[in-house]
Design an enzyme around this catalytic site. Structure first.
Site, PDB file in Angstrom:
ATOM      1  N   LYS A 105      -5.620 -14.478  63.250  1.00  0.00           N
ATOM      2  CA  LYS A 105      -4.301 -14.025  62.797  1.00  0.00           C
ATOM      3  C   LYS A 105      -4.055 -14.635  61.430  1.00  0.00           C
ATOM      4  O   LYS A 105      -4.586 -15.703  61.111  1.00  0.00           O
ATOM      5  CB  LYS A 105      -3.210 -14.497  63.765  1.00  0.00           C
ATOM      6  CG  LYS A 105      -1.917 -13.748  63.633  1.00  0.00           C
ATOM      7  CD  LYS A 105      -2.076 -12.351  64.211  1.00  0.00           C
ATOM      8  CE  LYS A 105      -0.822 -11.747  64.713  1.00  0.00           C
ATOM      9  NZ  LYS A 105      -1.075 -10.760  65.768  1.00  0.00           N
ATOM     10  N   GLY A 219      10.733  -1.651  64.697  1.00  0.00           N
ATOM     11  CA  GLY A 219       9.637  -1.539  63.723  1.00  0.00           C
ATOM     12  C   GLY A 219       8.647  -0.522  64.263  1.00  0.00           C
ATOM     13  O   GLY A 219       8.999   0.313  65.108  1.00  0.00           O
TER      14      GLY A 219
HETATM   15  N1  GLU Z   1      -1.342  -7.112  64.875  1.00  0.00           N
HETATM   16  C1  GLU Z   1      -1.773  -6.348  66.007  1.00  0.00           C
HETATM   17  C2  GLU Z   1      -1.841  -7.229  67.236  1.00  0.00           C
HETATM   18  O1  GLU Z   1      -1.192  -8.247  67.321  1.00  0.00           O
HETATM   19  C3  GLU Z   1      -3.050  -5.584  65.733  1.00  0.00           C
HETATM   20  C4  GLU Z   1      -4.241  -6.404  65.408  1.00  0.00           C
HETATM   21  C5  GLU Z   1      -5.442  -5.599  64.937  1.00  0.00           C
HETATM   22  O2  GLU Z   1      -5.393  -4.386  64.947  1.00  0.00           O
HETATM   23  O3  GLU Z   1      -6.421  -6.253  64.562  1.00  0.00           O
HETATM   24  O4  GLU Z   1      -2.462  -6.897  68.208  1.00  0.00           O
END
Ligand code: GLU
Length: 415
Positions: A105, A219
């Protein structure tokens, strides 16, 4: 004792399952210590000519099952600890979804609402000028998260390709279709969640026509969830954004709500509904509550007031571990984030596959593959729930932990 980089919040999240699986200290440490943690600061020249310093993060939590994968969040409250927990959850999520990725992340501590479009672009590009050294199609693949979208992914991809001097669309997912994005990715988080919800309501033998739904957050995830629920004949009685919540016990016309939000940038002032607070919204009587905004919305302070029958966690970590236990005691069925919102990263995986082979699937193909993946992950979790007599959260943690530890063992990291 040496100081360690272990994520204490992650350990708390795993505590119950760790005791159940009798994990030893090394196994628990492997699962809850991020492999690589990057913090960087970068100056941006703002429109007023002044220089402002921003702080960015990227954490590659675990890569035993494949390259690290996860979004980049732009939010004023982002800090290292938050990003650690979110990266940890991505490792579990990719394992539950059965896609060959580890977890990561990233984030920037920034209030995007205070930035002009030019400033936003400079922040996005500068993030990549720092991060390009350690991301890549086979190492770490970013994607959108809270307050980041396909436009930002396009700037980030462009910056990365300029630096390395060649095309590399598989370095980032959630891109616009014209730059190698996948069909369906824009709605995949919400749609995936609704596929799971269908399985869960089937298991509970619950009638969904005109059943009451409440959605927190408007969102990408929240808005699309409200729209799809409405199209599937659920009665969406309340939705919210960061400024307000709107409620109509006879059901909201979601198409009109979406238009209002687009025109006014806020839900405020929507006719045919009563304004309530975000906290009141969470406590409404309903069949399904969909937290699709930020983390830590249901805590020990309000868990006992929640009246939903099912909670579908489209946001990451909207329920604290203490609150989770309280909800379980109350008999509320919680569909955990690492299953409920995994449709996003699943279609990100499809995007990465399409980029890697440079051959693109139709909308129907992506929809079918997404549905198959969601249903098989849900069934697997329901099976573990029955066998272990545990909640869906515990069951999904058991599934993920076993898969990650198995990969570590096969690599020789664990004996
Ligand atoms: N931000 C999204 C999640 O928390 C997608 C992550 C991604 O597609 O790599 O799952």
């Amino acid at each position: 004792m040496e100081k360690s980089n272990v994520c204490v919040n992650c350990q708390n999240m795993l505590a119950k399952v760790s005791a159940k699986l009798k994990l030893n200290e090394t196994e628990l440490d492997i699962l809850t210590t991020p492999r690589r943690t990057f913090t960087f600061s970068f100056p941006i020249i703002m429109d007023n000519g002044k220089t402002k310093i921003f702080t960015g993060y990227r954490i590659q939590f675990n890569n035993a099952r494949g390259p690290a994968k996860g979004g980049i969040r732009f939010h004023q409250d982002v800090d290292l600890e938050d990003v650690k927990v979110l990266a940890f959850l991505m490792s579990l999520k990719c394992a539950v979804a059965d896609i060959p990725f580890g977890g990561a992340k990233g984030g920037v501590a920034v209030d995007t609402k205070s930035l002009s479009s030019g400033e936003l672009e400079r922040v996005s590009r500068e993030y990549i000028r720092e991060a390009y050294r350690f991301i890549g199609p086979n190492t770490d693949i970013p994607a959108p998260d809270v307050n980041t979208d396909s436009k930002i992914m396009a700037w980030m991809l462009d910056e990365y390709e300029k630096i390395i001097g060649r095309h590399a669309p598989a370095v980032i997912t959630g891109k616009p279709i014209q730059l190698g994005g996948s069909l369906v990715r824009d709605i995949s988080t919400s749609l995936g969640g609704i596929f799971v919800l269908k399985e869960v309501t089937k298991e509970l033998k619950m009638k969904t026509e005109n059943a009451k739904a409440v959605v927190q957050g408007f969102g990408n995830a929240g808005m699309n969830a409200a729209r799809i629920l409405h199209e599937n004949k659920w009665k969406v009685i309340a939705v919210s954004d960061s400024k307000t919540a709107i409620y109509n016990e006879n059901g909201l016309n979601i198409q009109k709500v979406i238009e209002h939000k687009k025109n006014n940038k806020s839900l405020k002032g929507f006719k045919d509904a009563k304004e309530i607070t975000n906290m009141e919204l969470l406590e409404l009587e309903c069949d399904v509550l969909v937290p699709a905004a930020m983390q830590d919305q249901i805590t020990k302070n309000n868990a006992n007031n929640i009246k939903a029958k099912i909670i579908l966690e489209l946001a990451n970590s909207p329920i604290t571990p203490e609150a989770d236990l309280m909800l379980e005691k109350k008999g509320i069925k919680v569909v955990p984030d690492i299953l409920a919102n995994s449709g996003g990263v699943i279609v990100s995986y499809f995007e990465w596959v399409q980029n890697s082979m440079n051959y693109y699937w139709t909308r129907e193909e992506v929809l079918k593959k997404l549905e198959e993946h969601m249903i098989s992950a849900t069934k697997e979790i329901q099976r573990i729930c029955r066998e272990e007599n545990c909640s869906m959260r515990d069951s999904s943690y058991i599934l993920a932990v076993n898969k990650i530890l198995e990969a570590e063992r096969l690599r020789g990291v664990l004996r």
